[in-house]
Design an enzyme around this catalytic site. Structure first.
Site, short mmCIF file in Angstrom:
data_model
loop_
_atom_site.label_atom_id
_atom_site.label_comp_id
_atom_site.label_asym_id
_atom_site.label_seq_id
_atom_site.Cartn_x
_atom_site.Cartn_y
_atom_site.Cartn_z
N GLY A 46 0.68 -1.29 -0.06
CA GLY A 46 -0.02 -0.17 0.16
C GLY A 46 0.90 1.43 0.04
O GLY A 46 2.00 1.20 0.47
N GLN A 51 2.96 10.03 1.25
CA GLN A 51 4.42 9.37 1.48
C GLN A 51 4.98 9.62 0.07
O GLN A 51 6.14 9.32 0.13
CB GLN A 51 4.05 7.70 1.31
CG GLN A 51 3.52 7.15 2.57
CD GLN A 51 3.42 5.72 2.63
OE1 GLN A 51 2.38 5.22 2.23
NE2 GLN A 51 4.55 4.94 3.10
N CYS A 89 6.49 -0.36 6.80
CA CYS A 89 5.95 0.75 6.06
C CYS A 89 7.14 1.42 5.08
O CYS A 89 8.33 1.40 5.61
CB CYS A 89 5.63 1.97 7.11
SG CYS A 89 4.93 3.51 5.96
N LEU A 90 6.82 1.75 4.00
CA LEU A 90 7.94 2.19 3.09
C LEU A 90 8.40 3.42 3.67
O LEU A 90 9.57 3.64 3.25
CB LEU A 90 7.21 2.30 1.72
CG LEU A 90 6.88 1.13 0.74
CD1 LEU A 90 6.44 1.38 -0.39
CD2 LEU A 90 8.10 0.04 0.74
N HIS A 131 -4.13 0.94 7.77
CA HIS A 131 -2.52 1.48 7.94
C HIS A 131 -2.72 2.85 7.02
O HIS A 131 -2.15 4.00 7.24
CB HIS A 131 -1.69 0.47 7.50
CG HIS A 131 -0.30 1.18 7.46
ND1 HIS A 131 0.73 0.53 8.19
CD2 HIS A 131 0.37 1.74 6.56
CE1 HIS A 131 1.95 1.10 7.85
NE2 HIS A 131 1.63 2.06 6.72
N GLU A 132 -3.06 2.56 5.54
CA GLU A 132 -2.92 3.75 4.67
C GLU A 132 -4.03 4.89 4.94
O GLU A 132 -3.55 6.04 4.93
CB GLU A 132 -3.52 3.13 3.27
CG GLU A 132 -2.37 1.89 2.66
CD GLU A 132 -1.10 2.25 2.86
OE1 GLU A 132 -0.54 3.43 2.86
OE2 GLU A 132 -0.28 1.40 3.21
N HIS A 135 -2.44 7.02 7.35
CA HIS A 135 -1.10 8.21 6.73
C HIS A 135 -2.20 9.54 6.33
O HIS A 135 -1.35 10.70 6.52
CB HIS A 135 -0.76 7.51 5.51
CG HIS A 135 0.28 6.67 5.65
ND1 HIS A 135 1.54 7.14 6.17
CD2 HIS A 135 0.60 5.26 5.54
CE1 HIS A 135 2.62 6.22 6.32
NE2 HIS A 135 1.93 5.08 5.86
CO CO Z 1 2.80 3.10 5.53
#
Ligand code: CO
Length: 155
Positions: A46, A51, A89-90, A131-132, A135
């Protein structure tokens, strides 16, 4: 299509409450394409717009079931149960942590062509949606994790 630069923890854009997407047009669709390309390139499941430096309410998700989901202005309208599992997470490379999430969620969102839709999600998809969407409100999983650990690769 183009690869976008992923913002890492510490970048102010990751702490912002993102603005709703107002215009659904070719520019937005092209941005969503770039987000998906970036997510796949870095093996994420995701990616949220902040991000990649854009504080707008849009995310892309593919948990590996062959379906690319693009959620514009998503809102969770129902939650059921709770479960704890590992997340990464990226934007926080090398760190993993256990996070409590709802087991199932219902999410309403707009598609890339402006249609409002409802999605029922469970298991990994439910976790990923939560999670997304966090953000989009400036919340990283490291802010809500019960425990964190450093790993070179997720085991
Ligand atoms: Co993330």
């Amino acid at each position: 299509m183009a690869l976008l630069e992923i913002q890492k923890a510490g970048s102010p854009v990751l702490k912002k409450t993102c603005e709703p997407v107002k215009r659904i047009d070719g520019k937005l669709r092209s941005f969503l394409d770039d987000m998906a390309e970036t997510m796949y390139k870095f093996d994420g499941v995701g990616l949220a717009a902040p991000q990649v430096g854009r504080p707008i309410r849009a995310v892309v998700i593919d948990v590996g079931d062959g379906r690319l989901l693009e959620l514009i202005n998503p809102v969770i309208t129902a939650r059921e149960g709770t479960c704890v599992d590992s997340e990464g997470c990226l934007s926080v490379p090398g760190i993993f942590g256990d996070v409590e999430r709802a087991e199932k969620v219902t999410v309403e969102y707009t598609t890339r062509y402006g249609k409002r839709r409802t999605l029922q999600a469970d298991q990994l998809l439910a976790r990923c949606v939560q999670h997304e969407l966090d953000h989009l409100d400036g919340i990283l999983f490291i802010d809500v994790a019960q425990s964190l650990r450093q790993e070179t690769e997720e085991s």
